[in-house]
Motif scaffolding. Structure first.
Motif, short mmCIF file in Angstrom:
data_model
loop_
_atom_site.label_atom_id
_atom_site.label_comp_id
_atom_site.label_asym_id
_atom_site.label_seq_id
_atom_site.Cartn_x
_atom_site.Cartn_y
_atom_site.Cartn_z
N LYS A 1 4.49 16.76 -5.24
CA LYS A 1 3.06 17.02 -5.08
C LYS A 1 2.75 18.52 -5.11
O LYS A 1 1.71 18.94 -5.59
N GLU B 1 3.29 5.60 -6.26
CA GLU B 1 2.43 5.47 -7.44
C GLU B 1 2.86 4.32 -8.34
O GLU B 1 2.88 4.44 -9.56
N THR C 1 -1.80 10.25 -0.91
CA THR C 1 -1.97 10.38 -2.36
C THR C 1 -1.94 11.86 -2.74
O THR C 1 -2.07 12.73 -1.88
N GLN C 2 -1.85 12.12 -4.04
CA GLN C 2 -1.93 13.50 -4.53
C GLN C 2 -3.28 14.10 -4.13
O GLN C 2 -3.37 15.26 -3.74
N GLU C 3 -4.33 13.28 -4.20
CA GLU C 3 -5.67 13.77 -3.88
C GLU C 3 -5.75 14.24 -2.42
O GLU C 3 -6.27 15.32 -2.14
N THR C 4 -5.23 13.42 -1.52
CA THR C 4 -5.23 13.79 -0.10
C THR C 4 -4.41 15.05 0.11
O THR C 4 -4.80 15.96 0.86
N GLU D 1 2.23 1.74 -3.40
CA GLU D 1 1.17 2.15 -4.33
C GLU D 1 0.78 3.62 -4.11
O GLU D 1 0.63 4.38 -5.06
N ILE D 2 0.65 4.01 -2.85
CA ILE D 2 0.18 5.37 -2.56
C ILE D 2 1.31 6.39 -2.70
O ILE D 2 1.18 7.39 -3.38
N GLN D 3 2.45 6.13 -2.04
CA GLN D 3 3.50 7.14 -1.99
C GLN D 3 4.36 7.14 -3.25
O GLN D 3 4.91 8.17 -3.64
N GLU E 1 0.84 -1.21 0.00
CA GLU E 1 0.00 0.00 0.00
C GLU E 1 0.87 1.26 0.00
O GLU E 1 0.59 2.23 -0.70
N THR E 2 1.96 1.24 0.77
CA THR E 2 2.85 2.40 0.83
C THR E 2 3.46 2.66 -0.55
O THR E 2 3.52 3.81 -1.01
N LYS F 1 2.36 0.02 -8.83
CA LYS F 1 1.58 -1.14 -8.37
C LYS F 1 2.39 -2.42 -8.59
O LYS F 1 2.71 -2.79 -9.71
#
Lengths: 161, 135
Positions: free
Chosen positions: B24, A25, B117-120, A21-23, A18-19, A27
């Motif tokens: 970001k 970008e 995320t960029q959105e957050t 994927e989120i931080q 998850e880290t 997968k």
């Protein structure tokens, strides 16, 4: 392996993915088809390790990257394309582990796991190899995105129940 | 979202996270970004910018840093009449979330929990920009 260890392993693996994927970008998915003898042959160059201590388990979690997977993930995190690995880039490995470990520590400690604070360390260099010491249980899971591969390697001491 | 010309200070001991935050900010067209790798260096940069043509309009700081931490930097910024109005965003790990009340008492503008995320990030920046308009 104790139930608490299994819960920790499941949580730390999902937090790492998850880290990334989120931080970062990027997968990456578990590459179950790759056999251990195959991924052990790869040349790895960056590894971040964090020791885990709790009343219920003691062990370590390592992230082990090939150069192409590390450059791919760091390029995603920093928004610039990198072609070589330097000291500044390597700290990103520790940061990823810190974020994932912090997430799991918070979540599991709410359920009484009493996981202690830990500081990751990073080693890097050409052709790092993976070797297990002793007979304690270990889990190694390769994650892939296209041709890029990295490993999550988790070791636990057998002494806890 | 406004504030394209604002000058922002990004504070983190990890270059990778400073770069991640800069990435970001750039998506929001904020490109005048100064970096500092701990709270002490950040405070020097803040003091230097006071009275200049382009003082910092926002500070984004990590919580856990050697020497002067993010919370200590926040306390310093809020206790100085020259800097107390600067919007201050703390970047925290999930495990530090419980300590956020301490930051709220000190006057943090908002906080971001890693990973984000960029959105957050955009939502948090929107909050900051709205507060800046009100002030």
């Amino acid at each position: 392996m104790s139930e608490a260890s299994v819960t920790f392993i499941k949580n730390i693996i999902s937090a790492i993915i998850e880290t990334i994927e989120i931080q970062c970008e990027r997968k990456y998915t578990a590459a179950k088809a790759i056999k251990e003898e195959e991924f052990k042959k790869k040349d790895y160059c960056v590894s971040g390790v964090i020791g885990v201590t709790s009343e219920f388990f003691t062990g370590s979690v390592a992230l082990v990257f090939t150069s192409d997977s590390f450059l791919d993930i760091m390029s995603g995190m920093m928004g610039e394309e990198y072609e070589s690995i330097d000291d500044d880039l390597v700290d990103g490995c520790a940061e990823l582990l810190n974020i994932a470990y912090g997430t799991v520590k918070k979540k599991l400690n709410e359920h009484g796991y009493k996981i202690s604070m830990a500081i990751p360390s990073v080693v890097y260099g050409d052709k790092l190899k993976i070797k297990d010491i002793g007979n304690d249980p270990s889990v190694k899971i390769p994650f892939c995105s296209g041709d890029h591969i990295f490993l999550v390697s988790i070791n636990f001491e057998n002494s806890h129940k | 979202m406004a504030t394209k010309n604002m000058r922002v200070l990004v504070v983190d001991d990890m270059k990778s996270m400073r770069m991640a935050v800069k990435k970001k900010l750039k998506v929001l067209d904020i490109t005048d970004i100064t970096e500092a790798d701990d709270g002490s260096t950040a405070w020097s940069a803040i003091e230097d910018s006071i009275g200049s043509s382009q003082p910092f309009a926002m500070i984004l700081s990590d919580w856990n840093m050697p020497n002067t931490s993010g919370i200590e930097l926040l306390a310093k910024v809020r206790s100085d009449p020259r800097t107390k109005q600067i919007p201050f965003v703390l970047v925290t790990a999930e495990s530090e979330k419980d300590q956020v009340m301490q930051a709220v008492k000190l006057g943090v503008t908002t906080y971001l929990t890693k990973p984000f995320t960029q959105e957050t990030f955009n939502e948090k920046m929107d909050q900051v920009f709205r507060k800046m308009k009100v002030a």
